[in-house]
Enzyme design. Sequence first.
Site, PDB file in Angstrom:
ATOM      1  N   ASP A  60     -11.084   0.385 -28.944  1.00  0.00           N
ATOM      2  CA  ASP A  60     -12.082  -0.490 -28.318  1.00  0.00           C
ATOM      3  C   ASP A  60     -12.208  -1.760 -29.161  1.00  0.00           C
ATOM      4  O   ASP A  60     -13.301  -2.185 -29.518  1.00  0.00           O
ATOM      5  CB  ASP A  60     -13.433   0.231 -28.182  1.00  0.00           C
ATOM      6  CG  ASP A  60     -14.474  -0.626 -27.440  1.00  0.00           C
ATOM      7  OD1 ASP A  60     -14.078  -1.624 -26.819  1.00  0.00           O
ATOM      8  OD2 ASP A  60     -15.667  -0.289 -27.508  1.00  0.00           O
ATOM      9  N   HIS A 103     -22.088   4.719 -32.764  1.00  0.00           N
ATOM     10  CA  HIS A 103     -21.036   5.738 -32.684  1.00  0.00           C
ATOM     11  C   HIS A 103     -19.994   5.468 -33.757  1.00  0.00           C
ATOM     12  O   HIS A 103     -19.985   4.397 -34.367  1.00  0.00           O
ATOM     13  CB  HIS A 103     -20.373   5.685 -31.307  1.00  0.00           C
ATOM     14  CG  HIS A 103     -20.047   4.280 -30.875  1.00  0.00           C
ATOM     15  ND1 HIS A 103     -20.889   3.527 -30.086  1.00  0.00           N
ATOM     16  CD2 HIS A 103     -19.005   3.465 -31.150  1.00  0.00           C
ATOM     17  CE1 HIS A 103     -20.374   2.329 -29.884  1.00  0.00           C
ATOM     18  NE2 HIS A 103     -19.236   2.253 -30.529  1.00  0.00           N
ATOM     19  N   GLN A 168     -15.580   7.597 -28.744  1.00  0.00           N
ATOM     20  CA  GLN A 168     -16.665   6.997 -29.530  1.00  0.00           C
ATOM     21  C   GLN A 168     -17.880   7.931 -29.569  1.00  0.00           C
ATOM     22  O   GLN A 168     -18.910   7.667 -28.926  1.00  0.00           O
ATOM     23  CB  GLN A 168     -17.060   5.636 -28.931  1.00  0.00           C
ATOM     24  CG  GLN A 168     -15.991   4.569 -29.115  1.00  0.00           C
ATOM     25  CD  GLN A 168     -16.237   3.330 -28.275  1.00  0.00           C
ATOM     26  OE1 GLN A 168     -16.676   3.422 -27.130  1.00  0.00           O
ATOM     27  NE2 GLN A 168     -15.959   2.164 -28.826  1.00  0.00           N
ATOM     28  N   ASP A 170     -21.306   9.554 -30.313  1.00  0.00           N
ATOM     29  CA  ASP A 170     -22.563   8.974 -30.809  1.00  0.00           C
ATOM     30  C   ASP A 170     -23.032   9.681 -32.072  1.00  0.00           C
ATOM     31  O   ASP A 170     -22.993  10.913 -32.156  1.00  0.00           O
ATOM     32  CB  ASP A 170     -23.665   9.114 -29.749  1.00  0.00           C
ATOM     33  CG  ASP A 170     -23.651   7.968 -28.754  1.00  0.00           C
ATOM     34  OD1 ASP A 170     -22.550   7.549 -28.355  1.00  0.00           O
ATOM     35  OD2 ASP A 170     -24.745   7.497 -28.382  1.00  0.00           O
ATOM     36  N   ASP A 200     -24.772  -3.752 -32.666  1.00  0.00           N
ATOM     37  CA  ASP A 200     -24.209  -3.327 -31.398  1.00  0.00           C
ATOM     38  C   ASP A 200     -25.105  -2.274 -30.742  1.00  0.00           C
ATOM     39  O   ASP A 200     -25.603  -1.369 -31.420  1.00  0.00           O
ATOM     40  CB  ASP A 200     -22.823  -2.727 -31.683  1.00  0.00           C
ATOM     41  CG  ASP A 200     -22.005  -2.472 -30.437  1.00  0.00           C
ATOM     42  OD1 ASP A 200     -21.642  -3.450 -29.777  1.00  0.00           O
ATOM     43  OD2 ASP A 200     -21.725  -1.297 -30.141  1.00  0.00           O
ATOM     44  N   GLU A 207     -32.082   5.817 -29.162  1.00  0.00           N
ATOM     45  CA  GLU A 207     -32.422   6.877 -28.206  1.00  0.00           C
ATOM     46  C   GLU A 207     -32.162   8.232 -28.860  1.00  0.00           C
ATOM     47  O   GLU A 207     -31.156   8.444 -29.528  1.00  0.00           O
ATOM     48  CB  GLU A 207     -31.667   6.729 -26.874  1.00  0.00           C
ATOM     49  CG  GLU A 207     -30.198   6.990 -26.948  1.00  0.00           C
ATOM     50  CD  GLU A 207     -29.468   6.818 -25.614  1.00  0.00           C
ATOM     51  OE1 GLU A 207     -30.112   6.581 -24.580  1.00  0.00           O
ATOM     52  OE2 GLU A 207     -28.233   6.930 -25.628  1.00  0.00           O
ATOM     53  N   GLU A 242     -27.948  -6.690 -29.852  1.00  0.00           N
ATOM     54  CA  GLU A 242     -27.527  -6.572 -28.463  1.00  0.00           C
ATOM     55  C   GLU A 242     -28.403  -5.504 -27.819  1.00  0.00           C
ATOM     56  O   GLU A 242     -28.305  -4.330 -28.161  1.00  0.00           O
ATOM     57  CB  GLU A 242     -26.058  -6.143 -28.393  1.00  0.00           C
ATOM     58  CG  GLU A 242     -25.564  -6.002 -26.975  1.00  0.00           C
ATOM     59  CD  GLU A 242     -24.335  -5.108 -26.834  1.00  0.00           C
ATOM     60  OE1 GLU A 242     -23.528  -5.381 -25.955  1.00  0.00           O
ATOM     61  OE2 GLU A 242     -24.201  -4.122 -27.588  1.00  0.00           O
ATOM     62  N   HIS A 311     -17.563 -11.863 -25.882  1.00  0.00           N
ATOM     63  CA  HIS A 311     -16.274 -11.163 -25.861  1.00  0.00           C
ATOM     64  C   HIS A 311     -16.203 -10.111 -24.756  1.00  0.00           C
ATOM     65  O   HIS A 311     -15.164  -9.498 -24.544  1.00  0.00           O
ATOM     66  CB  HIS A 311     -16.033 -10.500 -27.224  1.00  0.00           C
ATOM     67  CG  HIS A 311     -17.085  -9.479 -27.529  1.00  0.00           C
ATOM     68  ND1 HIS A 311     -18.417  -9.811 -27.704  1.00  0.00           N
ATOM     69  CD2 HIS A 311     -17.022  -8.137 -27.672  1.00  0.00           C
ATOM     70  CE1 HIS A 311     -19.117  -8.711 -27.932  1.00  0.00           C
ATOM     71  NE2 HIS A 311     -18.300  -7.680 -27.923  1.00  0.00           N
ATOM     72  N   ASP A 312     -17.322  -9.857 -24.079  1.00  0.00           N
ATOM     73  CA  ASP A 312     -17.343  -8.881 -22.989  1.00  0.00           C
ATOM     74  C   ASP A 312     -17.336  -9.610 -21.644  1.00  0.00           C
ATOM     75  O   ASP A 312     -17.350 -10.831 -21.586  1.00  0.00           O
ATOM     76  CB  ASP A 312     -18.591  -7.999 -23.094  1.00  0.00           C
ATOM     77  CG  ASP A 312     -18.532  -7.070 -24.314  1.00  0.00           C
ATOM     78  OD1 ASP A 312     -17.426  -6.632 -24.681  1.00  0.00           O
ATOM     79  OD2 ASP A 312     -19.602  -6.798 -24.895  1.00  0.00           O
TER      80      ASP A 312
END
Length: 546
Positions: A60, A103, A168, A170, A200, A207, A242, A311-312
């Site tokens: 990724d 992650h 990835q 968590d 990130d 959560e 983010e 970048h996304d």
Amino acid sequence: MGERWYTESVIYCLDVETFQDSNGDGIGDFQGLISRLDYLTRLGINCLWLHPIHPTPGRDDGYDATDFYNVDPRLGTLGDFAELLHEAANRGIKVIIDLVVNHTSDEHPWFQSAVASKDSPYRDWFVWADKEPADRFQGMVFPGEQAETWTYHRRARAWYYHRFYDFQPDLNFANPLVRAEIKKILAFWIQLGVAGFRMDAVPFIIELTEPGRSEAPMDFDYLTELRQHIQWRRGDAVLLAEANVEPEKLPEYFGDAGGSANRIHMLFDFMLNGRLVLALARQNPEPVIDWLKTTPKLPPGGQWATFLRNHDEIDLSRLTAEQREDVFEQFGPDEDMRLYDRGIRRRLGPMLGGDRSRLELAYSLQFTLRGTPVLRYGEEIGMGEDLTQAGRYAIRTPMQWSYATNGGFSDAEPIRPVISKGEWGFEQINVTAQRHDPASLLAWFERMIRTLRESPEVGNGTCACVDQPLPPGVLVHRADGPTGSMLFLHNLGTQDATVDLGALAKDTHLPNDVFADQEYEPVGDFTQLQLGGYGYRWIRLRRSNS
Ligand code: NOJ
Ligand code: CA
């Protein structure tokens, strides 16, 4: 520079591996970046945000780390990284790095240990379920590329949670050891000299996931803890997060205990991003005005980070279906320009049809709206995308420096092809060409950024839309701060306009145009301000010492 540097900065983001190769292996590296710091200095930016720099299998693009205490050897050594920090500091440039701790990579030694045995000391560092969780197929971030958020691991004989790709896993933030480790990671990089972190996926960090419970409780106190921790280690370090969440949830991320932002300093304004793009598509500023008027109030010290491209993909998921369709129709008409049913995987230049005036208008608007502007590498020369690349890699092609082989990025076969041939190829669009042309987009960005940095009220003042009857397509806003007042006019439409702002004239002192798309008649009594199609004007209304 005022009290808080991040409110008066221009942030430039780049991925070291696609910026400049120095040793002929086709991969950009720290030494290459060091050799380009003078370019960035001239551009006028004063903060660099580096995409992940850690060792990674690269599934990724680095957002899958195998060691948070090291740098990817392809980019150089920790020594090279320290040199970069030193060289950047010498030029007044601060460096922040991506902190991707929601992650790890599934190849990270912690996860490898965790799957090997239920007794591993790292087992509880990740999030497990013994039975298939009821919410297995809920909450995917990459629809189409990701089938589930809980995946069965044969070796571990259990289900593990992954908000993103299945490689990835968590980290388990309910585990105090994980929380302590993350603090250590932040402290390590601060000790080396970074000025802060782009965090990130913050909503997913906090959560507290439990199997079968798709709406997990959120632990905002952990953000307060992190903030306390970094601020003690380095007084002027910042967190830029983010958190692409509903507007009413944003203030909690800033926190306001004690009357000032006590969690995150800066949040990306994703809402503004979607609305800016919609406003450009419709040639109508309403969506931006609406958002500026309803933006939640930030606690003192809280700041927005504005952006047009990152970048996304451009995430349009917070627009209505109708709004999204309008944007798709204008800026992503072909299926392969779209991603995840919600976004556009293009750079701004081609989205705006290579229209220079419109591009200037768009960036002038972004940079003058309240907050700290973030600029993605290559946008300053108007680079394009390569839709033959998979997914988001379309907009992650190497920087186009010159007419030389591979656009001057590398002598060797580059890690990803440099865009070549045609309108967007390096033969047409590169830094050298634009350096020789005082009318180039690059030269424009340099002037624009310099002018912005002479107008600190944009970053540290208040921003308000001017409520006057205006011609269609026109947005007028002002910034007022300790240093004075600025007025900005933007015409999102193609029709020339005359704007009557006579009501503002009385409260000005030696007002003058400081930046505009063309030479306009002086402001006079403000009743006949001219504005061309796609035009913009930055007018200094007064200085505080006048
Ligand atoms: C958000 C990053 O911006 C994106 O590029 C990445 O794929 C995900 N987080 C997962 O880390
Ligand atoms: Ca290299």
